[in-house]
Scaffold this active site. Structure first.
Site, PDB file in Angstrom:
ATOM      1  N   GLU A 162       0.846  -1.193   0.000  1.00 18.45           N
ATOM      2  CA  GLU A 162       0.000   0.000   0.000  1.00 18.45           C
ATOM      3  C   GLU A 162       0.887   1.251   0.000  1.00 18.45           C
ATOM      4  OE1 GLU A 162      -3.374   1.868   3.087  1.00 18.45           O
ATOM      5  OE2 GLU A 162      -2.123   0.168   3.678  1.00 18.45           O
ATOM      6  N   LYS A 169      -9.437   1.990  -1.824  1.00 16.72           N
ATOM      7  CA  LYS A 169      -9.637   1.359  -0.520  1.00 16.72           C
ATOM      8  C   LYS A 169     -10.996   1.713   0.066  1.00 16.72           C
ATOM      9  CE  LYS A 169      -7.143   0.840   3.884  1.00 16.72           C
ATOM     10  NZ  LYS A 169      -5.904   1.241   4.602  1.00 16.72           N
ATOM     11  N   CYS A 189      -5.132  -3.484   2.941  1.00 14.96           N
ATOM     12  CA  CYS A 189      -4.883  -3.394   4.369  1.00 14.96           C
ATOM     13  C   CYS A 189      -6.105  -3.670   5.249  1.00 14.96           C
ATOM     14  CB  CYS A 189      -4.260  -2.033   4.675  1.00 14.96           C
ATOM     15  SG  CYS A 189      -3.323  -2.000   6.239  1.00 14.96           S
ATOM     16  N   VAL A 248       0.119  -1.774  10.694  1.00 12.33           N
ATOM     17  CA  VAL A 248       0.843  -0.983  11.697  1.00 12.33           C
ATOM     18  C   VAL A 248       0.860  -1.699  13.042  1.00 12.33           C
ATOM     19  CG1 VAL A 248       0.259   1.193  10.571  1.00 12.33           C
ATOM     20  CG2 VAL A 248      -1.248   0.300  12.357  1.00 12.33           C
TER      21      VAL A 248
END
Length: 298
Positions: free
Chosen positions: A53, A124, A157, A184
């Site tokens: 991404e 997204k 993601c 993350v």
């Protein structure tokens, strides 16, 4: 190398894990690193390559103005053109994430490129944390793109946390889902004893319950106080990783040799159970009420 525009089986998938950094002065080096790693994958025989991404810009924007300054239009993107030139030169397919500007709107987007040009484009749908301050939620639905090597879907993601996304892509006939990520660090525990993060297991589960291959490319490194999980992987239709799951720290390229169209016959598990036949479409719609794209036969 003479590009090949014929169907290839098996497909050699390459998932690229690296460390793009935010900053206008770094976009050029991010792009060049993505191309260098993609060329390494091509030299190893890869013909389907997945980048993370926002792989040309880095991730951690501080303001919407900064995100806007990093973004490119789909038609005039320097990055998309460079990735497209690579795909055309070598006759390969490549999925890559970039920050897209469309008028005053920004999207966290992905492109699917092939030997003959751009095959597809995805924005997204599910935005994570401060992405909601910079980007507009995607408006293109969940398309699946027909290619000579198989049917390819895209997600980005946070989308993998929503089981509807891989289910809708699989229900439309996807053979593989390219998952482009910036997973993350969140509050611990982050990893299990095997060094895998929760996103690894979500990817494996989605592949297993939908009988679809998933090639998940994540980034690594630190950026403006945040850290990224790595753990890229390629999951087979059985859900288990094909080969290794990447570490949390190291730049790498993962490979898997797969006949993508085998996904269409994979759902038969025994003489009494088949994932497609066993779905209770008398109780719920076969495509969960999704109407933007027609399903392809499996």
């Amino acid at each position: 190398m003479t590009p090949s525009r014929t169907a290839v089986s098996p497909v050699r998938i390459a998932v690229i894990q690296f460390d793009p950094q935010v900053g206008l002065e770094k976009c050029g080096s991010n792009l060049e690193r993505s191309l260098t790693l993609a060329r390494r994958a091509i030299s190893a025989g890869a013909n389907l390559i997945v980048l993370p991404e926002l792989s040309n810009t880095g991730y951690t924007f501080l303001t919407r103005a900064e995100a806007f300054a990093h973004a490119e239009t789909l038609a005039d993107s320097r990055s998309v053109k460079a990735w497209q030139d690579l795909a055309s030169e070598h006759g390969i397919y490549l999925a890559a994430g970039f920050a897209e500007r469309d008028g005053m709107k920004l999207y966290d987007s992905a492109v699917l490129l092939g030997p003959d040009g751009r095959l597809g484009h995805y924005r997204k749908a599910h935005l994570w944390d401060q992405e909601k301050l910079w980007f507009t939620p995607g408006d293109l639905g969940f398309p699946v793109f027909e290619t000579p090597i198989g049917r390819i879907g895209l997600l980005i993601c946070w989308d993998i946390w929503f089981p509807e996304v891989p289910r809708l892509l699989a229900a439309q006939g996807a053979d593989i889902i390219c998952s482009l990520n910036n997973w993350v660090w969140t509050p611990p525990p982050l990893f299990d004893a095997a060094g895998r993060c929760m996103a690894s297991y979500l990817t494996m589960t989605a592949a297993h319950v939908n009988n679809v291959h998933i090639a998940a490319a994540n980034r690594i490194g630190q950026e403006r106080g945040g850290r990224f999980l790595g753990c890229s992987l390629i999951a087979g239709t059985h859900g288990w990783p094909i080969g290794e799951v990447a570490s949390a720290e190291d730049e790498c390229v993962l490979y898997a040799d797969v006949d993508l169209t085998a996904a269409r016959s994979a759902p038969i598990w025994n003489s009494l159970n088949d994932l497609q036949r066993d779905r209770r479409t008398d109780l719920y719609d076969a495509t969960l009420g999704y109407r933007l794209h027609a399903p392809m036969p499996r």
